[in-house]
Scaffold this active site. Structure first.
Site, PDB file in Angstrom:
ATOM      1  CB  CYS A 111      -0.923   0.020   1.207  1.00 40.30           C
ATOM      2  SG  CYS A 111      -2.002  -1.406   1.310  1.00 40.30           S
ATOM      3  CG  HIS A 249      -3.080   3.435   3.032  1.00 33.02           C
ATOM      4  ND1 HIS A 249      -3.396   3.193   1.719  1.00 33.02           N
ATOM      5  CD2 HIS A 249      -3.284   2.262   3.702  1.00 33.02           C
ATOM      6  CE1 HIS A 249      -3.761   1.932   1.597  1.00 33.02           C
ATOM      7  NE2 HIS A 249      -3.709   1.345   2.777  1.00 33.02           N
ATOM      8  CG  ASN A 279      -6.848  -0.501   1.352  1.00 34.47           C
ATOM      9  OD1 ASN A 279      -6.115   0.082   0.558  1.00 34.47           O
ATOM     10  ND2 ASN A 279      -6.387  -1.229   2.356  1.00 34.47           N
TER      11      ASN A 279
HETATM   12  N1  ACO Z   1     -19.142  -8.701   7.614  1.00 39.65           N
HETATM   13  C1  ACO Z   1     -19.668  -9.093   8.770  1.00 39.65           C
HETATM   14  N2  ACO Z   1     -18.940  -9.580   9.772  1.00 39.65           N
HETATM   15  C2  ACO Z   1     -17.608  -9.647   9.603  1.00 39.65           C
HETATM   16  C3  ACO Z   1     -16.991  -9.245   8.412  1.00 39.65           C
HETATM   17  C4  ACO Z   1     -17.809  -8.767   7.391  1.00 39.65           C
HETATM   18  N3  ACO Z   1     -17.321  -8.355   6.205  1.00 39.65           N
HETATM   19  N4  ACO Z   1     -15.657  -9.426   8.534  1.00 39.65           N
HETATM   20  C5  ACO Z   1     -15.431  -9.925   9.757  1.00 39.65           C
HETATM   21  N5  ACO Z   1     -16.614 -10.047  10.418  1.00 39.65           N
HETATM   22  C6  ACO Z   1     -16.868 -10.540  11.765  1.00 39.65           C
HETATM   23  C7  ACO Z   1     -15.733 -11.350  12.300  1.00 39.65           C
HETATM   24  O1  ACO Z   1     -15.852 -12.691  11.869  1.00 39.65           O
HETATM   25  C8  ACO Z   1     -15.943 -11.201  13.794  1.00 39.65           C
HETATM   26  O2  ACO Z   1     -16.941 -12.117  14.187  1.00 39.65           O
HETATM   27  P1  ACO Z   1     -16.838 -12.864  15.615  1.00 39.65           P
HETATM   28  O3  ACO Z   1     -16.821 -11.782  16.640  1.00 39.65           O
HETATM   29  O4  ACO Z   1     -18.068 -13.715  15.627  1.00 39.65           O
HETATM   30  O5  ACO Z   1     -15.557 -13.626  15.543  1.00 39.65           O
HETATM   31  C9  ACO Z   1     -16.516  -9.807  13.925  1.00 39.65           C
HETATM   32  O6  ACO Z   1     -16.967  -9.432  12.624  1.00 39.65           O
HETATM   33  C10 ACO Z   1     -15.527  -8.748  14.436  1.00 39.65           C
HETATM   34  O7  ACO Z   1     -14.321  -8.846  13.721  1.00 39.65           O
HETATM   35  P2  ACO Z   1     -13.086  -7.932  14.090  1.00 39.65           P
HETATM   36  O8  ACO Z   1     -11.880  -8.440  13.383  1.00 39.65           O
HETATM   37  O9  ACO Z   1     -13.015  -7.769  15.563  1.00 39.65           O
HETATM   38  O10 ACO Z   1     -13.551  -6.521  13.479  1.00 39.65           O
HETATM   39  P3  ACO Z   1     -12.797  -5.161  13.570  1.00 39.65           P
HETATM   40  O11 ACO Z   1     -13.657  -4.180  14.243  1.00 39.65           O
HETATM   41  O12 ACO Z   1     -11.384  -5.315  14.039  1.00 39.65           O
HETATM   42  O13 ACO Z   1     -12.730  -4.735  12.033  1.00 39.65           O
HETATM   43  C11 ACO Z   1     -11.221  -4.723  10.154  1.00 39.65           C
HETATM   44  C12 ACO Z   1     -12.067  -5.584  11.088  1.00 39.65           C
HETATM   45  C13 ACO Z   1     -12.171  -3.822   9.382  1.00 39.65           C
HETATM   46  C14 ACO Z   1     -10.475  -5.627   9.175  1.00 39.65           C
HETATM   47  C15 ACO Z   1     -10.251  -3.881  10.991  1.00 39.65           C
HETATM   48  O14 ACO Z   1      -9.564  -4.689  11.902  1.00 39.65           O
HETATM   49  C16 ACO Z   1      -9.247  -3.174  10.140  1.00 39.65           C
HETATM   50  O15 ACO Z   1      -9.575  -2.235   9.458  1.00 39.65           O
HETATM   51  N6  ACO Z   1      -7.965  -3.597  10.205  1.00 39.65           N
HETATM   52  C17 ACO Z   1      -6.859  -2.954   9.545  1.00 39.65           C
HETATM   53  C18 ACO Z   1      -7.061  -2.753   8.078  1.00 39.65           C
HETATM   54  C19 ACO Z   1      -6.729  -3.934   7.265  1.00 39.65           C
HETATM   55  O16 ACO Z   1      -6.391  -4.983   7.709  1.00 39.65           O
HETATM   56  N7  ACO Z   1      -6.839  -3.681   5.997  1.00 39.65           N
HETATM   57  C20 ACO Z   1      -6.422  -4.585   5.038  1.00 39.65           C
HETATM   58  C21 ACO Z   1      -5.399  -3.954   4.196  1.00 39.65           C
HETATM   59  S1  ACO Z   1      -3.989  -3.586   4.992  1.00 39.65           S
HETATM   60  C22 ACO Z   1      -3.640  -2.018   4.681  1.00 39.65           C
HETATM   61  O17 ACO Z   1      -4.136  -1.444   3.787  1.00 39.65           O
HETATM   62  C23 ACO Z   1      -2.729  -1.372   5.593  1.00 39.65           C
END
Ligand code: ACO
Length: 379
Positions: A111, A249, A279
């Site tokens: 990224c 970003h 993203n």
């Molecule tokens: N729809 C519905 N539910 C979902 C989805 C979805 N698309 N995705 C995950 N869940 C569920 C999970 O299974 C979990 O369920 P559980 O509690 O029964 O286990 C629940 O939602 C919560 O999941 P978390 O991982 O705790 O959600 P969080 O609030 O952390 O958000 C996210 C997840 C959006 C990925 C966040 O952690 C994030 O933005 N992380 C950093 C960004 C990232 O990784 N981006 C990818 C690219 S990397 C980059 O660009 C730097």
């Protein structure tokens, strides 16, 4: 002293829009979950190759700078979703533009690729290696996505943007860069099987397996981008109040808000595009920059901060001083061919070639892109 002024900018957003509701038609997810957890409402799906997206963005940036392609010395193609690896993608853009004397480099730091490319091109101009450069940030993630994995499939979109850098005597362009890599966290963001190739208008999807530890990435991203931003401001004696616009970003609205808070810059001074584009990895920062210019949010002489974070886990923040000109010198007439399918139809066509776990079905090849590979010059 030679500086590297940003004299041209242009973006190329594929027109097909994939909404959160579209994703809910095949994933157990909802508009409510995606928008509250990430700030994303829709993203774009490309019907053309990453080289085509890049070529349109780059020709718009050249027209904006009033620079002839034949005068370009360097093309840096920043991104991870290359159409092919050998030959590299930058050379594909080079020939499409007619930039006959350019050196062409693919640069992959995930990224952060555009920001690393901007720093690299700036250094090459400032040391006299080249005088005119194009830096591209592009991503075509949809072709490599595991559409059965809701943890990642909802997060990404396609797009491209480019800037032109030119040697200048006035102090402008990238004035400070803080770059680094949190390699201890490299296993928190992996896509196994990426780097598959395609040719002859057909794509071999390979087996991509997306391993993301979203919460670990979140924390490391906020910490690294905020620290890097503090460092570049300190290096130049700039206070957070002196920052006119942050162009970060765009991985998650909550990450952007946290970085702004720790860097001490209010959200009114932050450019946000995540709601409409998701993203776009390497394309996020340059697309947001181009839109900030289009919306009149970059004033002559403005001080910009560009923090980014990506796989590796690479991180950076750039401090940029804008020049006097904030409007294009000219406009390119090159356009993408129109898509023949909706975004959801394109995604479903990819899904039809994946098994329920997102793996490609052995021996199957899917038509990759629209029939026309030719960019058209309108008007
Ligand atoms: N729809 C519905 N539910 C979902 C989805 C979805 N698309 N995705 C995950 N869940 C569920 C999970 O299974 C979990 O369920 P559980 O509690 O029964 O286990 C629940 O939602 C919560 O999941 P978390 O991982 O705790 O959600 P969080 O609030 O952390 O958000 C996210 C997840 C959006 C990925 C966040 O952690 C994030 O933005 N992380 C950093 C960004 C990232 O990784 N981006 C990818 C690219 S990397 C980059 O660009 C730097």
């Amino acid at each position: 002293m030679t500086y590297a002024a940003i004299t041209g900018w242009g973006k190329c957003m594929p027109p097909a829009v994939l909404s959160n509701d579209d994703l809910s038609t095949f994933l157990e997810t909802s508009d409510e979950w995606i928008s509250t957890r990430t700030g994303m409402r829709e993203r774009r799906i490309s019907h053309v190759s990453a080289i085509e997206l890049s070529t349109v963005a780059a020709s718009r940036a050249l027209a904006c700078a009033g620079l002839d392609a034949a005068d370009v010395d360097l093309i840096i193609y920043g991104g991870v979703s290359n159409d092919e690896l050998v030959p590299n993608s930058a050379s594909g853009v080079q020939i499409a533009l007619g930039a006959t004397k350019a050196a062409s480099i693919d640069l992959n730091t995930a990224c952060t690729s555009f920001c690393y490319g901007l720093t690299t091109a700036t250094a090459m101009i400032r040391t006299g290696v080249v005088r005119n450069a194009i830096v591209i940030g592009v991503e075509l993630i949809s072709r490599y996505m595991d559409w059965s994995n809701r943890n990642v499939a909802v997060l990404f979109g396609d797009g491209a943007a480019a800037v032109v850098l030119q040697a200048s005597d006035t102090e402008q362009g990238v004035l400070a860069s803080s770059l680094g890599c949190d390699a201890e966290g490299r296993q928190t963001l992996r896509v196994r099987g990426f780097g598959c190739t395609y040719a002859n208008r057909e794509i071999s999807f390979g087996d991509t397996l997306w391993d993301f530890d979203g919460q670990a990435i979140f924390k490391r991203a906020v910490h690294a981008m905020a620290e890097a931003s503090r460092r570049v401001m300190a290096e130049r004696g700039i206070a957070p109040d002196d920052i006119d616009l942050v162009v970060p970003h765009q991985a998650n609205l909550r990450i952007i808000e946290s970085v702004a808070k720790y860097a001490g810059v209010p959200m009114e001074k932050v450019m946000v595009t995540v709601q409409k584009y998701g993203n776009m990895s390497a394309a996020t920062v340059p697309v947001a920059l181009v839109e900030a210019l289009e919306e009149g949010r970059v004033r002559p002489g403005a001080t910009l901060l560009m923090p980014a974070f990506g796989g590796g886990l690479t991180w950076c923040s750039l401090l940029v001083r804008w020049g006097e000109r904030v409007t294009p010198l000219g406009h390119s007439t090159i356009e993408l061919p129109p898509p023949t399918q909706s975004a959801l139809e394109m995604v479903n066509a990819i899904r039809a070639h994946q098994d329920p776990h997102g793996r490609s079905l052995a021996g199957l090849m899917a038509p990759a892109f629209a029939e026309s590979y030719t960019l058209s010059a309108a008007g």
